[in-house]
Design a protein around this motif. Structure first.
Motif, PDB file in Angstrom:
ATOM      1  N   VAL A 165       0.905  -1.037  -0.014  1.00  0.00           N
ATOM      2  CA  VAL A 165      -0.105   0.035   0.077  1.00  0.00           C
ATOM      3  C   VAL A 165       0.913   1.253   0.100  1.00  0.00           C
ATOM      4  CG1 VAL A 165      -1.746   1.433   1.145  1.00  0.00           C
ATOM      5  CG2 VAL A 165      -2.001  -1.256   1.272  1.00  0.00           C
ATOM      6  N   TYR A 166       0.724   2.111  -0.614  1.00  0.00           N
ATOM      7  CA  TYR A 166       1.382   3.314  -0.936  1.00  0.00           C
ATOM      8  C   TYR A 166       0.838   4.532  -0.217  1.00  0.00           C
ATOM      9  CZ  TYR A 166       4.470   1.577  -4.659  1.00  0.00           C
ATOM     10  OH  TYR A 166       5.554   0.791  -5.421  1.00  0.00           O
ATOM     11  N   TYR A 167       1.540   5.108   0.529  1.00  0.00           N
ATOM     12  CA  TYR A 167       1.187   6.530   1.252  1.00  0.00           C
ATOM     13  C   TYR A 167       1.987   7.561   0.722  1.00  0.00           C
ATOM     14  CZ  TYR A 167      -0.546   2.938   4.723  1.00  0.00           C
ATOM     15  OH  TYR A 167      -1.167   1.990   5.254  1.00  0.00           O
ATOM     16  N   GLN A 209       3.633   9.765 -10.797  1.00  0.00           N
ATOM     17  CA  GLN A 209       4.554  10.162  -9.840  1.00  0.00           C
ATOM     18  C   GLN A 209       5.115   9.018  -9.003  1.00  0.00           C
ATOM     19  OE1 GLN A 209       3.283  13.407  -6.857  1.00  0.00           O
ATOM     20  NE2 GLN A 209       3.978  12.271  -5.321  1.00  0.00           N
ATOM     21  N   LEU A 210       4.114   8.119  -8.604  1.00  0.00           N
ATOM     22  CA  LEU A 210       4.662   6.901  -7.973  1.00  0.00           C
ATOM     23  C   LEU A 210       5.325   5.889  -8.870  1.00  0.00           C
ATOM     24  CD1 LEU A 210       1.731   6.219  -5.655  1.00  0.00           C
ATOM     25  CD2 LEU A 210       4.008   6.745  -4.995  1.00  0.00           C
ATOM     26  N   ILE A 211       5.035   5.873 -10.019  1.00  0.00           N
ATOM     27  CA  ILE A 211       5.859   4.901 -11.060  1.00  0.00           C
ATOM     28  C   ILE A 211       7.144   5.418 -11.076  1.00  0.00           C
ATOM     29  CG2 ILE A 211       5.761   4.203 -13.552  1.00  0.00           C
ATOM     30  CD1 ILE A 211       2.555   4.011 -13.569  1.00  0.00           C
ATOM     31  N   GLU A 212       7.252   6.755 -11.439  1.00  0.00           N
ATOM     32  CA  GLU A 212       8.832   7.348 -11.462  1.00  0.00           C
ATOM     33  C   GLU A 212       9.571   6.909 -10.403  1.00  0.00           C
ATOM     34  OE1 GLU A 212      10.211   8.234 -14.141  1.00  0.00           O
ATOM     35  OE2 GLU A 212       8.200   7.713 -15.403  1.00  0.00           O
ATOM     36  N   LYS A 213       8.982   7.097  -9.136  1.00  0.00           N
ATOM     37  CA  LYS A 213       9.594   6.929  -7.817  1.00  0.00           C
ATOM     38  C   LYS A 213       9.975   5.503  -7.781  1.00  0.00           C
ATOM     39  CE  LYS A 213       8.110   8.822  -4.240  1.00  0.00           C
ATOM     40  NZ  LYS A 213       7.444   9.112  -2.940  1.00  0.00           N
ATOM     41  N   ASN A 214       9.195   4.577  -8.292  1.00  0.00           N
ATOM     42  CA  ASN A 214       9.450   3.285  -8.104  1.00  0.00           C
ATOM     43  C   ASN A 214      10.523   2.726  -8.949  1.00  0.00           C
ATOM     44  OD1 ASN A 214       8.128   1.220  -6.484  1.00  0.00           O
ATOM     45  ND2 ASN A 214       7.339   0.083  -8.310  1.00  0.00           N
ATOM     46  N   LYS A 215      10.744   3.413 -10.124  1.00  0.00           N
ATOM     47  CA  LYS A 215      11.741   3.340 -11.178  1.00  0.00           C
ATOM     48  C   LYS A 215      13.093   3.589 -10.760  1.00  0.00           C
ATOM     49  CE  LYS A 215      11.023   4.700 -15.326  1.00  0.00           C
ATOM     50  NZ  LYS A 215      10.325   5.559 -16.675  1.00  0.00           N
ATOM     51  N   ARG A 216      13.255   4.557  -9.879  1.00  0.00           N
ATOM     52  CA  ARG A 216      14.311   5.191  -9.297  1.00  0.00           C
ATOM     53  C   ARG A 216      14.934   4.110  -8.089  1.00  0.00           C
ATOM     54  NH1 ARG A 216      11.670  10.228  -9.630  1.00  0.00           N
ATOM     55  NH2 ARG A 216      11.237   9.964  -7.368  1.00  0.00           N
ATOM     56  N   ARG A 217      14.179   3.288  -7.786  1.00  0.00           N
ATOM     57  CA  ARG A 217      14.743   2.552  -6.679  1.00  0.00           C
ATOM     58  C   ARG A 217      15.787   1.305  -7.490  1.00  0.00           C
ATOM     59  NH1 ARG A 217       9.393   2.497  -4.306  1.00  0.00           N
ATOM     60  NH2 ARG A 217       9.556   3.791  -2.364  1.00  0.00           N
ATOM     61  N   LYS A 218      16.855   1.317  -7.171  1.00  0.00           N
ATOM     62  CA  LYS A 218      17.864   0.454  -7.882  1.00  0.00           C
ATOM     63  C   LYS A 218      18.171  -0.764  -7.185  1.00  0.00           C
ATOM     64  CE  LYS A 218      18.967   3.570 -10.547  1.00  0.00           C
ATOM     65  NZ  LYS A 218      18.586   3.701 -12.084  1.00  0.00           N
ATOM     66  N   PHE A 267      14.376   4.160   5.734  1.00  0.00           N
ATOM     67  CA  PHE A 267      13.740   5.530   5.567  1.00  0.00           C
ATOM     68  C   PHE A 267      13.452   5.712   4.036  1.00  0.00           C
ATOM     69  CE2 PHE A 267      12.922   9.981   5.150  1.00  0.00           C
ATOM     70  CZ  PHE A 267      12.174  10.285   6.329  1.00  0.00           C
ATOM     71  N   LYS A 268      14.733   5.442   3.162  1.00  0.00           N
ATOM     72  CA  LYS A 268      14.746   5.834   1.759  1.00  0.00           C
ATOM     73  C   LYS A 268      13.769   4.945   1.090  1.00  0.00           C
ATOM     74  CE  LYS A 268      17.325   6.333  -2.499  1.00  0.00           C
ATOM     75  NZ  LYS A 268      18.792   6.200  -3.033  1.00  0.00           N
ATOM     76  N   GLN A 269      13.883   3.704   1.583  1.00  0.00           N
ATOM     77  CA  GLN A 269      12.591   2.507   0.842  1.00  0.00           C
ATOM     78  C   GLN A 269      11.373   2.994   1.211  1.00  0.00           C
ATOM     79  OE1 GLN A 269      13.627  -1.550   1.722  1.00  0.00           O
ATOM     80  NE2 GLN A 269      11.323  -1.915   1.820  1.00  0.00           N
ATOM     81  N   ILE A 270      10.892   3.482   2.541  1.00  0.00           N
ATOM     82  CA  ILE A 270       9.477   3.761   2.680  1.00  0.00           C
ATOM     83  C   ILE A 270       9.182   4.941   2.038  1.00  0.00           C
ATOM     84  CG2 ILE A 270       7.897   4.406   4.526  1.00  0.00           C
ATOM     85  CD1 ILE A 270       9.609   2.281   6.373  1.00  0.00           C
ATOM     86  N   PHE A 271       9.812   5.936   2.101  1.00  0.00           N
ATOM     87  CA  PHE A 271       9.504   7.259   1.734  1.00  0.00           C
ATOM     88  C   PHE A 271       9.866   7.878   0.377  1.00  0.00           C
ATOM     89  CE2 PHE A 271       9.155   7.590   6.420  1.00  0.00           C
ATOM     90  CZ  PHE A 271       7.733   7.961   6.214  1.00  0.00           C
ATOM     91  N   GLY A 272      10.869   6.970  -0.222  1.00  0.00           N
ATOM     92  CA  GLY A 272      11.269   7.061  -1.716  1.00  0.00           C
ATOM     93  C   GLY A 272      12.251   8.225  -1.739  1.00  0.00           C
ATOM     94  N   GLN A 273      12.831   8.760  -0.573  1.00  0.00           N
ATOM     95  CA  GLN A 273      13.923   9.718  -0.653  1.00  0.00           C
ATOM     96  C   GLN A 273      14.955   9.775   0.782  1.00  0.00           C
ATOM     97  OE1 GLN A 273      11.497  13.341  -0.455  1.00  0.00           O
ATOM     98  NE2 GLN A 273      11.786  13.707  -2.392  1.00  0.00           N
ATOM     99  N   PRO A 274      16.352   9.856   0.500  1.00  0.00           N
ATOM    100  CA  PRO A 274      17.139  10.074   1.455  1.00  0.00           C
ATOM    101  C   PRO A 274      16.490  11.002   2.537  1.00  0.00           C
ATOM    102  CG  PRO A 274      18.245  10.265  -0.634  1.00  0.00           C
ATOM    103  CD  PRO A 274      16.939  10.454  -0.707  1.00  0.00           C
ATOM    104  N   ILE A 275      16.903  10.885   3.671  1.00  0.00           N
ATOM    105  CA  ILE A 275      16.384  11.589   4.878  1.00  0.00           C
ATOM    106  C   ILE A 275      16.510  13.050   4.558  1.00  0.00           C
ATOM    107  CG2 ILE A 275      16.570  12.273   7.337  1.00  0.00           C
ATOM    108  CD1 ILE A 275      17.362   9.232   7.733  1.00  0.00           C
TER     109      ILE A 275
END
Length: 337
Positions: A165-167, A209-218, A267-275
């Motif tokens: 589930v995405y928040y 927005q969420l698809i792009e965030k997903n793609k950035r995860r390496k 934190f990066k995994q959950i929120f998609g960005q470094p702290i």
């Protein structure tokens, strides 16, 4: 806390409204449930220009604590999006074991995206005005929409929603569209087409927005427990609670008893960005809202988001938005975007 429990029929909005009226009262007029009910005053309405997509615009004032759950699930695989004005507690079924208090921070709304295979439980508190927009779109229709936008990563994203589930928290652009939806609901002419069009625009932006965030995860994602998930939302709230005293990684690690490396990775995994990129983004978003929706002096806003020197705030704001705080205040063209 004594809650009144409402079980919705998620197979269709029409069935859901019919069951809701039977349970709580109110007037059911076409696609709208309005009036005084056993829960309080309600104004619920859905719009559907095509059968595979529903947009609902909802406002209620509760006189009782209410727990809302989805009972019968949707017949067709669908994506559900909820954009909620007030803080509420979302509980997701045992398949995902996610439970969290959605704290908006300074954002106007919180967003949740989930697949129709999940059951959702929402706690609402009494004596609150609650507003939310719901978007429900069948998988096949959404796939066609995203393919039209050349989003080749949509299938992978939708598969991930089976166990996730995405928040999200809203940004000014999403908030503007959401407020336009509530305003359009009050129109007498062309309201259905306007609400539906704005809802489709909102859905496209959120999913893209969420698809792009997903793609950035390496790297492959680790499974994070429900307990850890709640802790990281507490960390997020702590980070955003006082911009004038932003804690260091070491301070966070010590306070929440989590190793620094694990803290940064999870934190990066959950929120998609470094702290600290996450914190900077929120500082800029909160500054943008204050500049648009208040009359506060720019220097005061700069201090509220943690900048003691106006020049440093102006430089950071321009780097983030490509225009200065003064240009935002003075330009109607910028404010309309």
């Amino acid at each position: 806390m004594n809650n009144k429990t409402i079980v919705l029929d998620a197979s269709s909005l029409r069935k859901s409204y019919t069951k809701l009226q039977k349970d709580i009262g109110g007037q059911l007029i076409d696609n709208r449930l309005i009036g005084k009910t056993s829960l309080g005053d309600v104004n619920l309405e859905y719009f559907s220009l095509i059968p595979s997509v529903n947009i609902s615009v909802n406002q209620v004032f509760l006189q009782n604590n209410v727990q809302v759950s989805t009972g019968v699930k949707a017949e067709k695989s669908s994506l559900f999006i909820t954009i909620l004005k007030k803080n509420s507690r979302f509980l997701i079924d045992s398949e995902t074991e996610h439970e969290t208090e959605l704290s908006n921070g300074n954002a106007q709304y919180s967003i949740m995206l989930y697949k129709s295979s999940h059951s959702i439980l929402i706690d609402f508190k009494k004596d609150e005005d609650i507003k939310w927009v719901g978007i429900r779109v069948e998988h096949e229709a959404l796939e066609e929409i995203m393919e039209a936008q050349n989003s080749s990563s949509f299938s992978d994203f939708f598969k991930e929603l089976k166990n996730k589930v995405y928040y999200e928290e809203t940004n000014p652009e999403v908030e503007d569209i959401t407020e336009e939806l509530f305003a359009a609901q009050k129109l007498t002419m062309g309201r259905q087409a306007i609400v539906f069009g704005k809802g489709m625009e909102l859905m496209g932006k959120l999913v893209s927005q969420l698809i792009e965030k997903n793609k950035r995860r390496k790297t492959p994602e680790k499974i994070i427990s429900k307990e850890a998930f709640d802790i990281y939302f507490n960390i997020k709230d702590y980070l955003l609670s006082d911009y004038t005293n932003i804690p260091t990684i070491a301070m966070l690690s010590d306070k929440f008893k989590i190793g620094e490396t694990k803290l940064k990775e999870d934190f990066k995994q959950i929120f998609g960005q470094p702290i600290f990129k996450f914190v900077t983004n929120h500082r800029m978003l909160d500054a943008h809202r204050a500049l648009r929706y208040s009359e506060k002096p720019i220097g005061k806003i700069a201090k509220e988001v943690g900048y003691s020197h106006l020049s440093k705030f102006t430089t950071a704001f321009k780097r983030f938005y490509d225009y200065t705080p003064s240009e935002l205040r003075n330009s109607k063209k910028i404010q309309s975007h």
